[in-house]
Scaffold this active site. Structure first.
Site, PDB file in Angstrom:
ATOM      1  N   ASP A 190      -6.638 -11.388  -1.083  1.00 20.95           N
ATOM      2  CA  ASP A 190      -7.256 -10.997  -2.275  1.00 20.95           C
ATOM      3  C   ASP A 190      -7.887 -12.165  -3.317  1.00 20.95           C
ATOM      4  O   ASP A 190      -8.623 -11.855  -4.208  1.00 20.95           O
ATOM      5  CB  ASP A 190      -6.074 -10.389  -3.166  1.00 20.95           C
TER       6      ASP A 190
ATOM      7  N   ALA B 298      -6.222  -4.296   1.957  1.00 14.60           N
ATOM      8  CA  ALA B 298      -5.419  -4.869   2.725  1.00 14.60           C
ATOM      9  C   ALA B 298      -5.942  -5.280   4.260  1.00 14.60           C
ATOM     10  O   ALA B 298      -5.455  -6.335   4.731  1.00 14.60           O
ATOM     11  CB  ALA B 298      -4.324  -4.110   3.125  1.00 14.60           C
TER      12      ALA B 298
ATOM     13  N   CYS C   1       0.688  -1.242  -0.006  1.00 15.93           N
ATOM     14  CA  CYS C   1      -0.064  -0.179   0.065  1.00 15.93           C
ATOM     15  C   CYS C   1       0.813   1.108  -0.053  1.00 15.93           C
ATOM     16  O   CYS C   1       0.268   2.544  -0.294  1.00 15.93           O
ATOM     17  CB  CYS C   1      -0.793  -0.032   1.262  1.00 15.93           C
TER      18      CYS C   1
HETATM   19  C1  LIG Z   1       0.057  -0.161  -5.108  1.00 22.85           C
HETATM   20  C2  LIG Z   1      -1.001  -0.890  -4.042  1.00 22.85           C
HETATM   21  C3  LIG Z   1      -1.598   0.098  -3.236  1.00 22.85           C
HETATM   22  C4  LIG Z   1      -2.509  -0.383  -2.300  1.00 22.85           C
HETATM   23  N1  LIG Z   1      -2.903   0.349  -1.488  1.00 22.85           N
HETATM   24  C5  LIG Z   1      -3.902  -0.098  -0.655  1.00 22.85           C
HETATM   25  C6  LIG Z   1      -4.727   0.526   0.207  1.00 22.85           C
HETATM   26  O1  LIG Z   1      -4.072   1.669   0.271  1.00 22.85           O
HETATM   27  N2  LIG Z   1      -5.509   0.064   1.272  1.00 22.85           N
HETATM   28  C7  LIG Z   1      -5.839  -1.190   1.036  1.00 22.85           C
HETATM   29  O2  LIG Z   1      -6.775  -1.636   1.959  1.00 22.85           O
HETATM   30  N3  LIG Z   1      -5.332  -1.989   0.054  1.00 22.85           N
HETATM   31  C8  LIG Z   1      -4.429  -1.476  -0.561  1.00 22.85           C
HETATM   32  N4  LIG Z   1      -3.931  -2.139  -1.587  1.00 22.85           N
HETATM   33  C9  LIG Z   1      -4.139  -3.669  -1.695  1.00 22.85           C
HETATM   34  C10 LIG Z   1      -3.559  -4.661  -0.606  1.00 22.85           C
HETATM   35  O3  LIG Z   1      -2.193  -4.485  -0.726  1.00 22.85           O
HETATM   36  C11 LIG Z   1      -4.028  -5.913  -1.003  1.00 22.85           C
HETATM   37  O4  LIG Z   1      -5.287  -6.198  -0.949  1.00 22.85           O
HETATM   38  C12 LIG Z   1      -3.157  -6.933  -0.005  1.00 22.85           C
HETATM   39  O5  LIG Z   1      -1.973  -6.942  -0.045  1.00 22.85           O
HETATM   40  C13 LIG Z   1      -3.653  -8.450  -0.244  1.00 22.85           C
HETATM   41  O6  LIG Z   1      -3.193  -9.179   0.635  1.00 22.85           O
HETATM   42  P1  LIG Z   1      -2.929 -10.747   0.179  1.00 22.85           P
HETATM   43  O7  LIG Z   1      -2.205 -11.572   1.227  1.00 22.85           O
HETATM   44  O8  LIG Z   1      -4.094 -11.595  -0.475  1.00 22.85           O
HETATM   45  O9  LIG Z   1      -2.029 -10.665  -1.195  1.00 22.85           O
HETATM   46  P2  LIG Z   1      -0.761 -10.097  -1.693  1.00 22.85           P
HETATM   47  O10 LIG Z   1      -0.151  -9.011  -0.608  1.00 22.85           O
HETATM   48  O11 LIG Z   1      -0.817  -9.572  -2.946  1.00 22.85           O
HETATM   49  O12 LIG Z   1       0.491 -11.453  -1.304  1.00 22.85           O
HETATM   50  C14 LIG Z   1       0.296 -12.198  -1.952  1.00 22.85           C
HETATM   51  C15 LIG Z   1       1.685 -12.822  -2.309  1.00 22.85           C
HETATM   52  O13 LIG Z   1       1.590 -14.292  -2.835  1.00 22.85           O
HETATM   53  C16 LIG Z   1       2.759 -14.466  -3.553  1.00 22.85           C
HETATM   54  N5  LIG Z   1       2.391 -15.785  -4.380  1.00 22.85           N
HETATM   55  C17 LIG Z   1       1.263 -15.934  -5.234  1.00 22.85           C
HETATM   56  N6  LIG Z   1       1.279 -17.016  -5.611  1.00 22.85           N
HETATM   57  C18 LIG Z   1       2.381 -17.782  -5.335  1.00 22.85           C
HETATM   58  C19 LIG Z   1       2.914 -18.922  -5.419  1.00 22.85           C
HETATM   59  N7  LIG Z   1       2.382 -19.992  -6.160  1.00 22.85           N
HETATM   60  N8  LIG Z   1       3.800 -19.412  -4.720  1.00 22.85           N
HETATM   61  C20 LIG Z   1       4.599 -18.612  -3.815  1.00 22.85           C
HETATM   62  N9  LIG Z   1       4.020 -17.159  -3.903  1.00 22.85           N
HETATM   63  C21 LIG Z   1       2.968 -16.937  -4.449  1.00 22.85           C
HETATM   64  C22 LIG Z   1       3.014 -13.359  -4.340  1.00 22.85           C
HETATM   65  O14 LIG Z   1       4.313 -13.244  -4.951  1.00 22.85           O
HETATM   66  C23 LIG Z   1       2.616 -12.272  -3.485  1.00 22.85           C
HETATM   67  O15 LIG Z   1       3.777 -11.520  -2.843  1.00 22.85           O
HETATM   68  C24 LIG Z   1      -2.793  -1.682  -2.500  1.00 22.85           C
HETATM   69  C25 LIG Z   1      -2.272  -2.632  -3.376  1.00 22.85           C
HETATM   70  C26 LIG Z   1      -1.178  -2.084  -4.339  1.00 22.85           C
HETATM   71  C27 LIG Z   1      -0.461  -3.023  -5.215  1.00 22.85           C
END
Ligand SMILES: Cc1cc2nc3c(=O)[nH]c(=O)nc-3n(C[C@H](O)[C@H](O)[C@H](O)COP(=O)(O)OP(=O)(O)OC[C@H]3O[C@@H](n4cnc5c(N)ncnc54)[C@H](O)[C@@H]3O)c2cc1C
Length: 551
Positions: A279, A297, A44
């Site tokens: 996500d 997030a 984020c």
């Molecule tokens: C630029 C940006 C700004 C954002 N700003 C906000 C904000 O202000 N407020 C908010 O609420 N949300 C924000 N978000 C969204 C928030 O970051 C996501 O909702 C959150 O990170 C999701 O968490 P997650 O654990 O589901 O996935 P992620 O944090 O994306 O982590 C998933 C991880 O899994 C790994 N992965 C995937 N498949 C595999 C595999 N087969 N083997 C090994 N590893 C793997 C990926 O490499 C990744 O690092 C933002 C996102 C971005 C990109």
């Protein structure tokens, strides 16, 4: 026996799950598999490094494998991808620098997030075309800005990341244009907020083009569907996220109709030994009860915590999400919680809307800034369904209060009575939330019925168009008024009632709704039965757009 926990994905949901798992069990063997080069980083925060609000890159890297091991005894395998799940054998095939190997698990947690959508169009692979999802994405863009000194940028997509990036690129000195396919930016909010957001962007020198498609990229130029060509030394695609489901699909786990992984209310997939968070999920919307995807997030972190708890034998229920979000647009904030007006209608509610424009604190105390606040409610039960707000100050606190109200299933009557903190530097004696609730209650009881600007626009297009009565001052009227509107300042209304028809619907508006409310009460008490106030008044009509103004 030591429980073996394997977590795929080591950022928001995954890193939280790992830390929580250790807090529950000192015995568990916890392994995080992360395909990228960093674990637990602040995605984020990436736009704020590009803008240089955050100067030190290291601030974004919240943990290292060594740090995770030292504090939590968690093994982190970076640059290692999980490529197959053997559900019967309870093991995951991973591929890292040293080749492929199987990791055995008792419980598996998937927290793989999503991938930004890259549209397939000519030029999408040009070296000056970027996405922003990971630290390496950010590094690549930062290095390009430093080295190649691009002067123009086009951000494709007007969602929150696109808009944060438009601001960041503008701050880095690039002449920036946002191109959005939909009629307004910030499409998760209702259009009038999109228009307010666009005005602030424009006022800060970011050009906003809506309702137009990007067709191709070539020679540092973005070509639009209508033939326009925009100079673009840098192009950023920010057009949405797709859940990362390759592994889950291959393992035969159920994917829902929204395109997210299906889990039960304990965040367990169809396989009782596999949990999931973040996500990649399809989850319950707390207000509509529908299955939705909320790639944010906050939910990802909380789901990671719950998934780890349940994987280790606790019984924690996930109650669903509201999609509460906030985005900074230069000096302003746009924020929302729950259902938008549009999604409330789609969900089948009898939707009522109350809009207020009000100082974020007492007007007589220096620094009061106007905020717009919209409540969306169910006309049958008066229950709050959602809220949206915009302005330079006080927006986030109202939306957080209203998110709490949604969690408690509060009604307008509860909101009217909310006892919120007040002193002149912080609020008004009746907080804008109280006032907006009063407005909604007056609508529901018929004491002072409302129409939205959109509803008025639709009414004006019918053969039985209402009389529009503008009750602002002469100066305000002369500056800009609706073509065909009758002008009668509210303070003169009592003396001019015989100029108004009793057999025709009258829709009254002022600047923001308060004077029109007084006018509606005068008219109603003098026998005018079909009268309504445009909620949010002239401000909402301008924000809505599409009215025929004369100046
Ligand atoms: C630029 C940006 C700004 C954002 N700003 C906000 C904000 O202000 N407020 C908010 O609420 N949300 C924000 N978000 C969204 C928030 O970051 C996501 O909702 C959150 O990170 C999701 O968490 P997650 O654990 O589901 O996935 P992620 O944090 O994306 O982590 C998933 C991880 O899994 C790994 N992965 C995937 N498949 C595999 C595999 N087969 N083997 C090994 N590893 C793997 C990926 O490499 C990744 O690092 C933002 C996102 C971005 C990109």
């Amino acid at each position: 026996m030591k429980t073996k926990i394997v977590i795929v994905g080591g950022v928001a949901g995954g890193a939280t799950a790992a830390a929580r798992a250790r807090r529950i069990s000192e015995e568990a063997e916890i392994t995080v598999v992360e395909r990228g080069p960093y674990v637990s980083y602040a995605n984020c925060g990436l736009p704020y490094f590009i803008s240089r609000d955050i100067e030190k890159r290291s601030e974004l890297l919240l943990q290292t494998p060594e740090g995770f091991d030292a504090r939590y005894g968690v093994r982190v395998l970076l640059e290692t991808e999980a490529i197959e799940i053997d559900r019967l054998g309870k093991k995951v095939l991973v591929r890292g620098k040293g080749g492929e190997s199987w990791l055995a698990y008792d419980k598996l947690i998937l927290a793989q997030g999503g991938n930004p959508i890259t549209p397939s169009m000519p030029g999408a692979d040009a070296p000056y075309v970027f996405k922003l999802w990971t630290v390496p994405d950010m590094d690549r863009m930062h290095a390009y800005i430093e080295k190649d000194k691009p002067r123009t940028a086009v951000v494709v997509g007007g969602g929150f990341i696109g808009l944060e990036m438009a601001e960041a690129l503008k701050k880095r000195g690039l002449a920036t244009t946002v191109v959005e396919l939909l009629p307004s930016v910030m499409a998760t909010m209702d259009p009038e907020f999109g228009h307010q957001v666009a005005s602030v962007l424009e006022a800060n020198g970011v050009k906003v083009l809506t309702g137009v498609k990007v067709e191709s990229v070539a020679d540092s130029t973005v070509v639009l569907g209508d033939g326009r060509r925009l100079p673009a030394d840098l192009v950023l695609f920010s057009v949405g996220v797709r859940p990362e489901l390759t592994l889950a699909r291959k393992a035969g786990l159920e994917i829902g109709s929204t395109g997210g992984l299906v889990v039960d209310d304990h965040l367990r997939t169809a396989d009782p030994d596999i949990y999931a968070a973040g996500d990649m999920l399809e989850i319950l919307h707390k207000v509509s009860g529908r299955r939705v995807r909320v790639p944010l997030a906050g939910p990802a972190n909380r789901q990671g915590r719950i998934a780890a708890s349940n994987a280790l034998g606790l019984a924690m229920r996930y109650q669903g999400a509201l999609g509460t979000s906030a985005v900074k647009i230069f000096e302003a904030t746009a924020a929302a919680t729950g259902l938008s007006e549009r999604s409330a209608r789609e969900a089948g509610f009898a939707v009522g809307v109350a809009v207020i424009y009000k100082g974020h604190h007492a007007g007589y105390y220096p620094g009061a800034e106007e905020l717009s606040l919209k409540l969306i409610y169910d006309k049958k039960t008066a229950r709050l369904l959602g809220a949206q707000a915009f302005g330079p100050a006080g927006v986030d606190k109202r939306i957080d209060v209203l998110a709490t109200a949604l969690a408690g299933k509060l009604t307008l009557h509860d909101l009217a009575e909310l006892d919120l903190a007040y002193a002149p530097p912080y609020s008004t004696a009746n907080d804008p939330i109280n006032l907006a609730a009063f407005i909604g209650i007056n609508d529901l009881s018929g004491f002072s019925p409302l129409v939205t600007a959109a509803e008025l626009k639709a009414e004006l297009a019918t053969p039985k168009a209402p009389l529009v009565l503008d009750v602002r001052t002469l100066g305000e009227y002369e500056a800009s008024h609706l073509a065909g509107a009758m002008h009668l300042p509210v303070d003169d209304l009592r003396f001019e009632l015989d100029r108004l028809p009793k057999d025709r619907r009258i829709v009254v508006h002022c600047r923001s709704g308060f004077r029109a409310h007084l006018a509606v009460r005068i008219l109603k008490q003098h026998g005018f039965t079909d009268v309504a106030n445009v909620t949010g008044g002239h401000m909402s009509m301008v924000a809505e757009g599409g009215f025929n103004w004369e100046t």
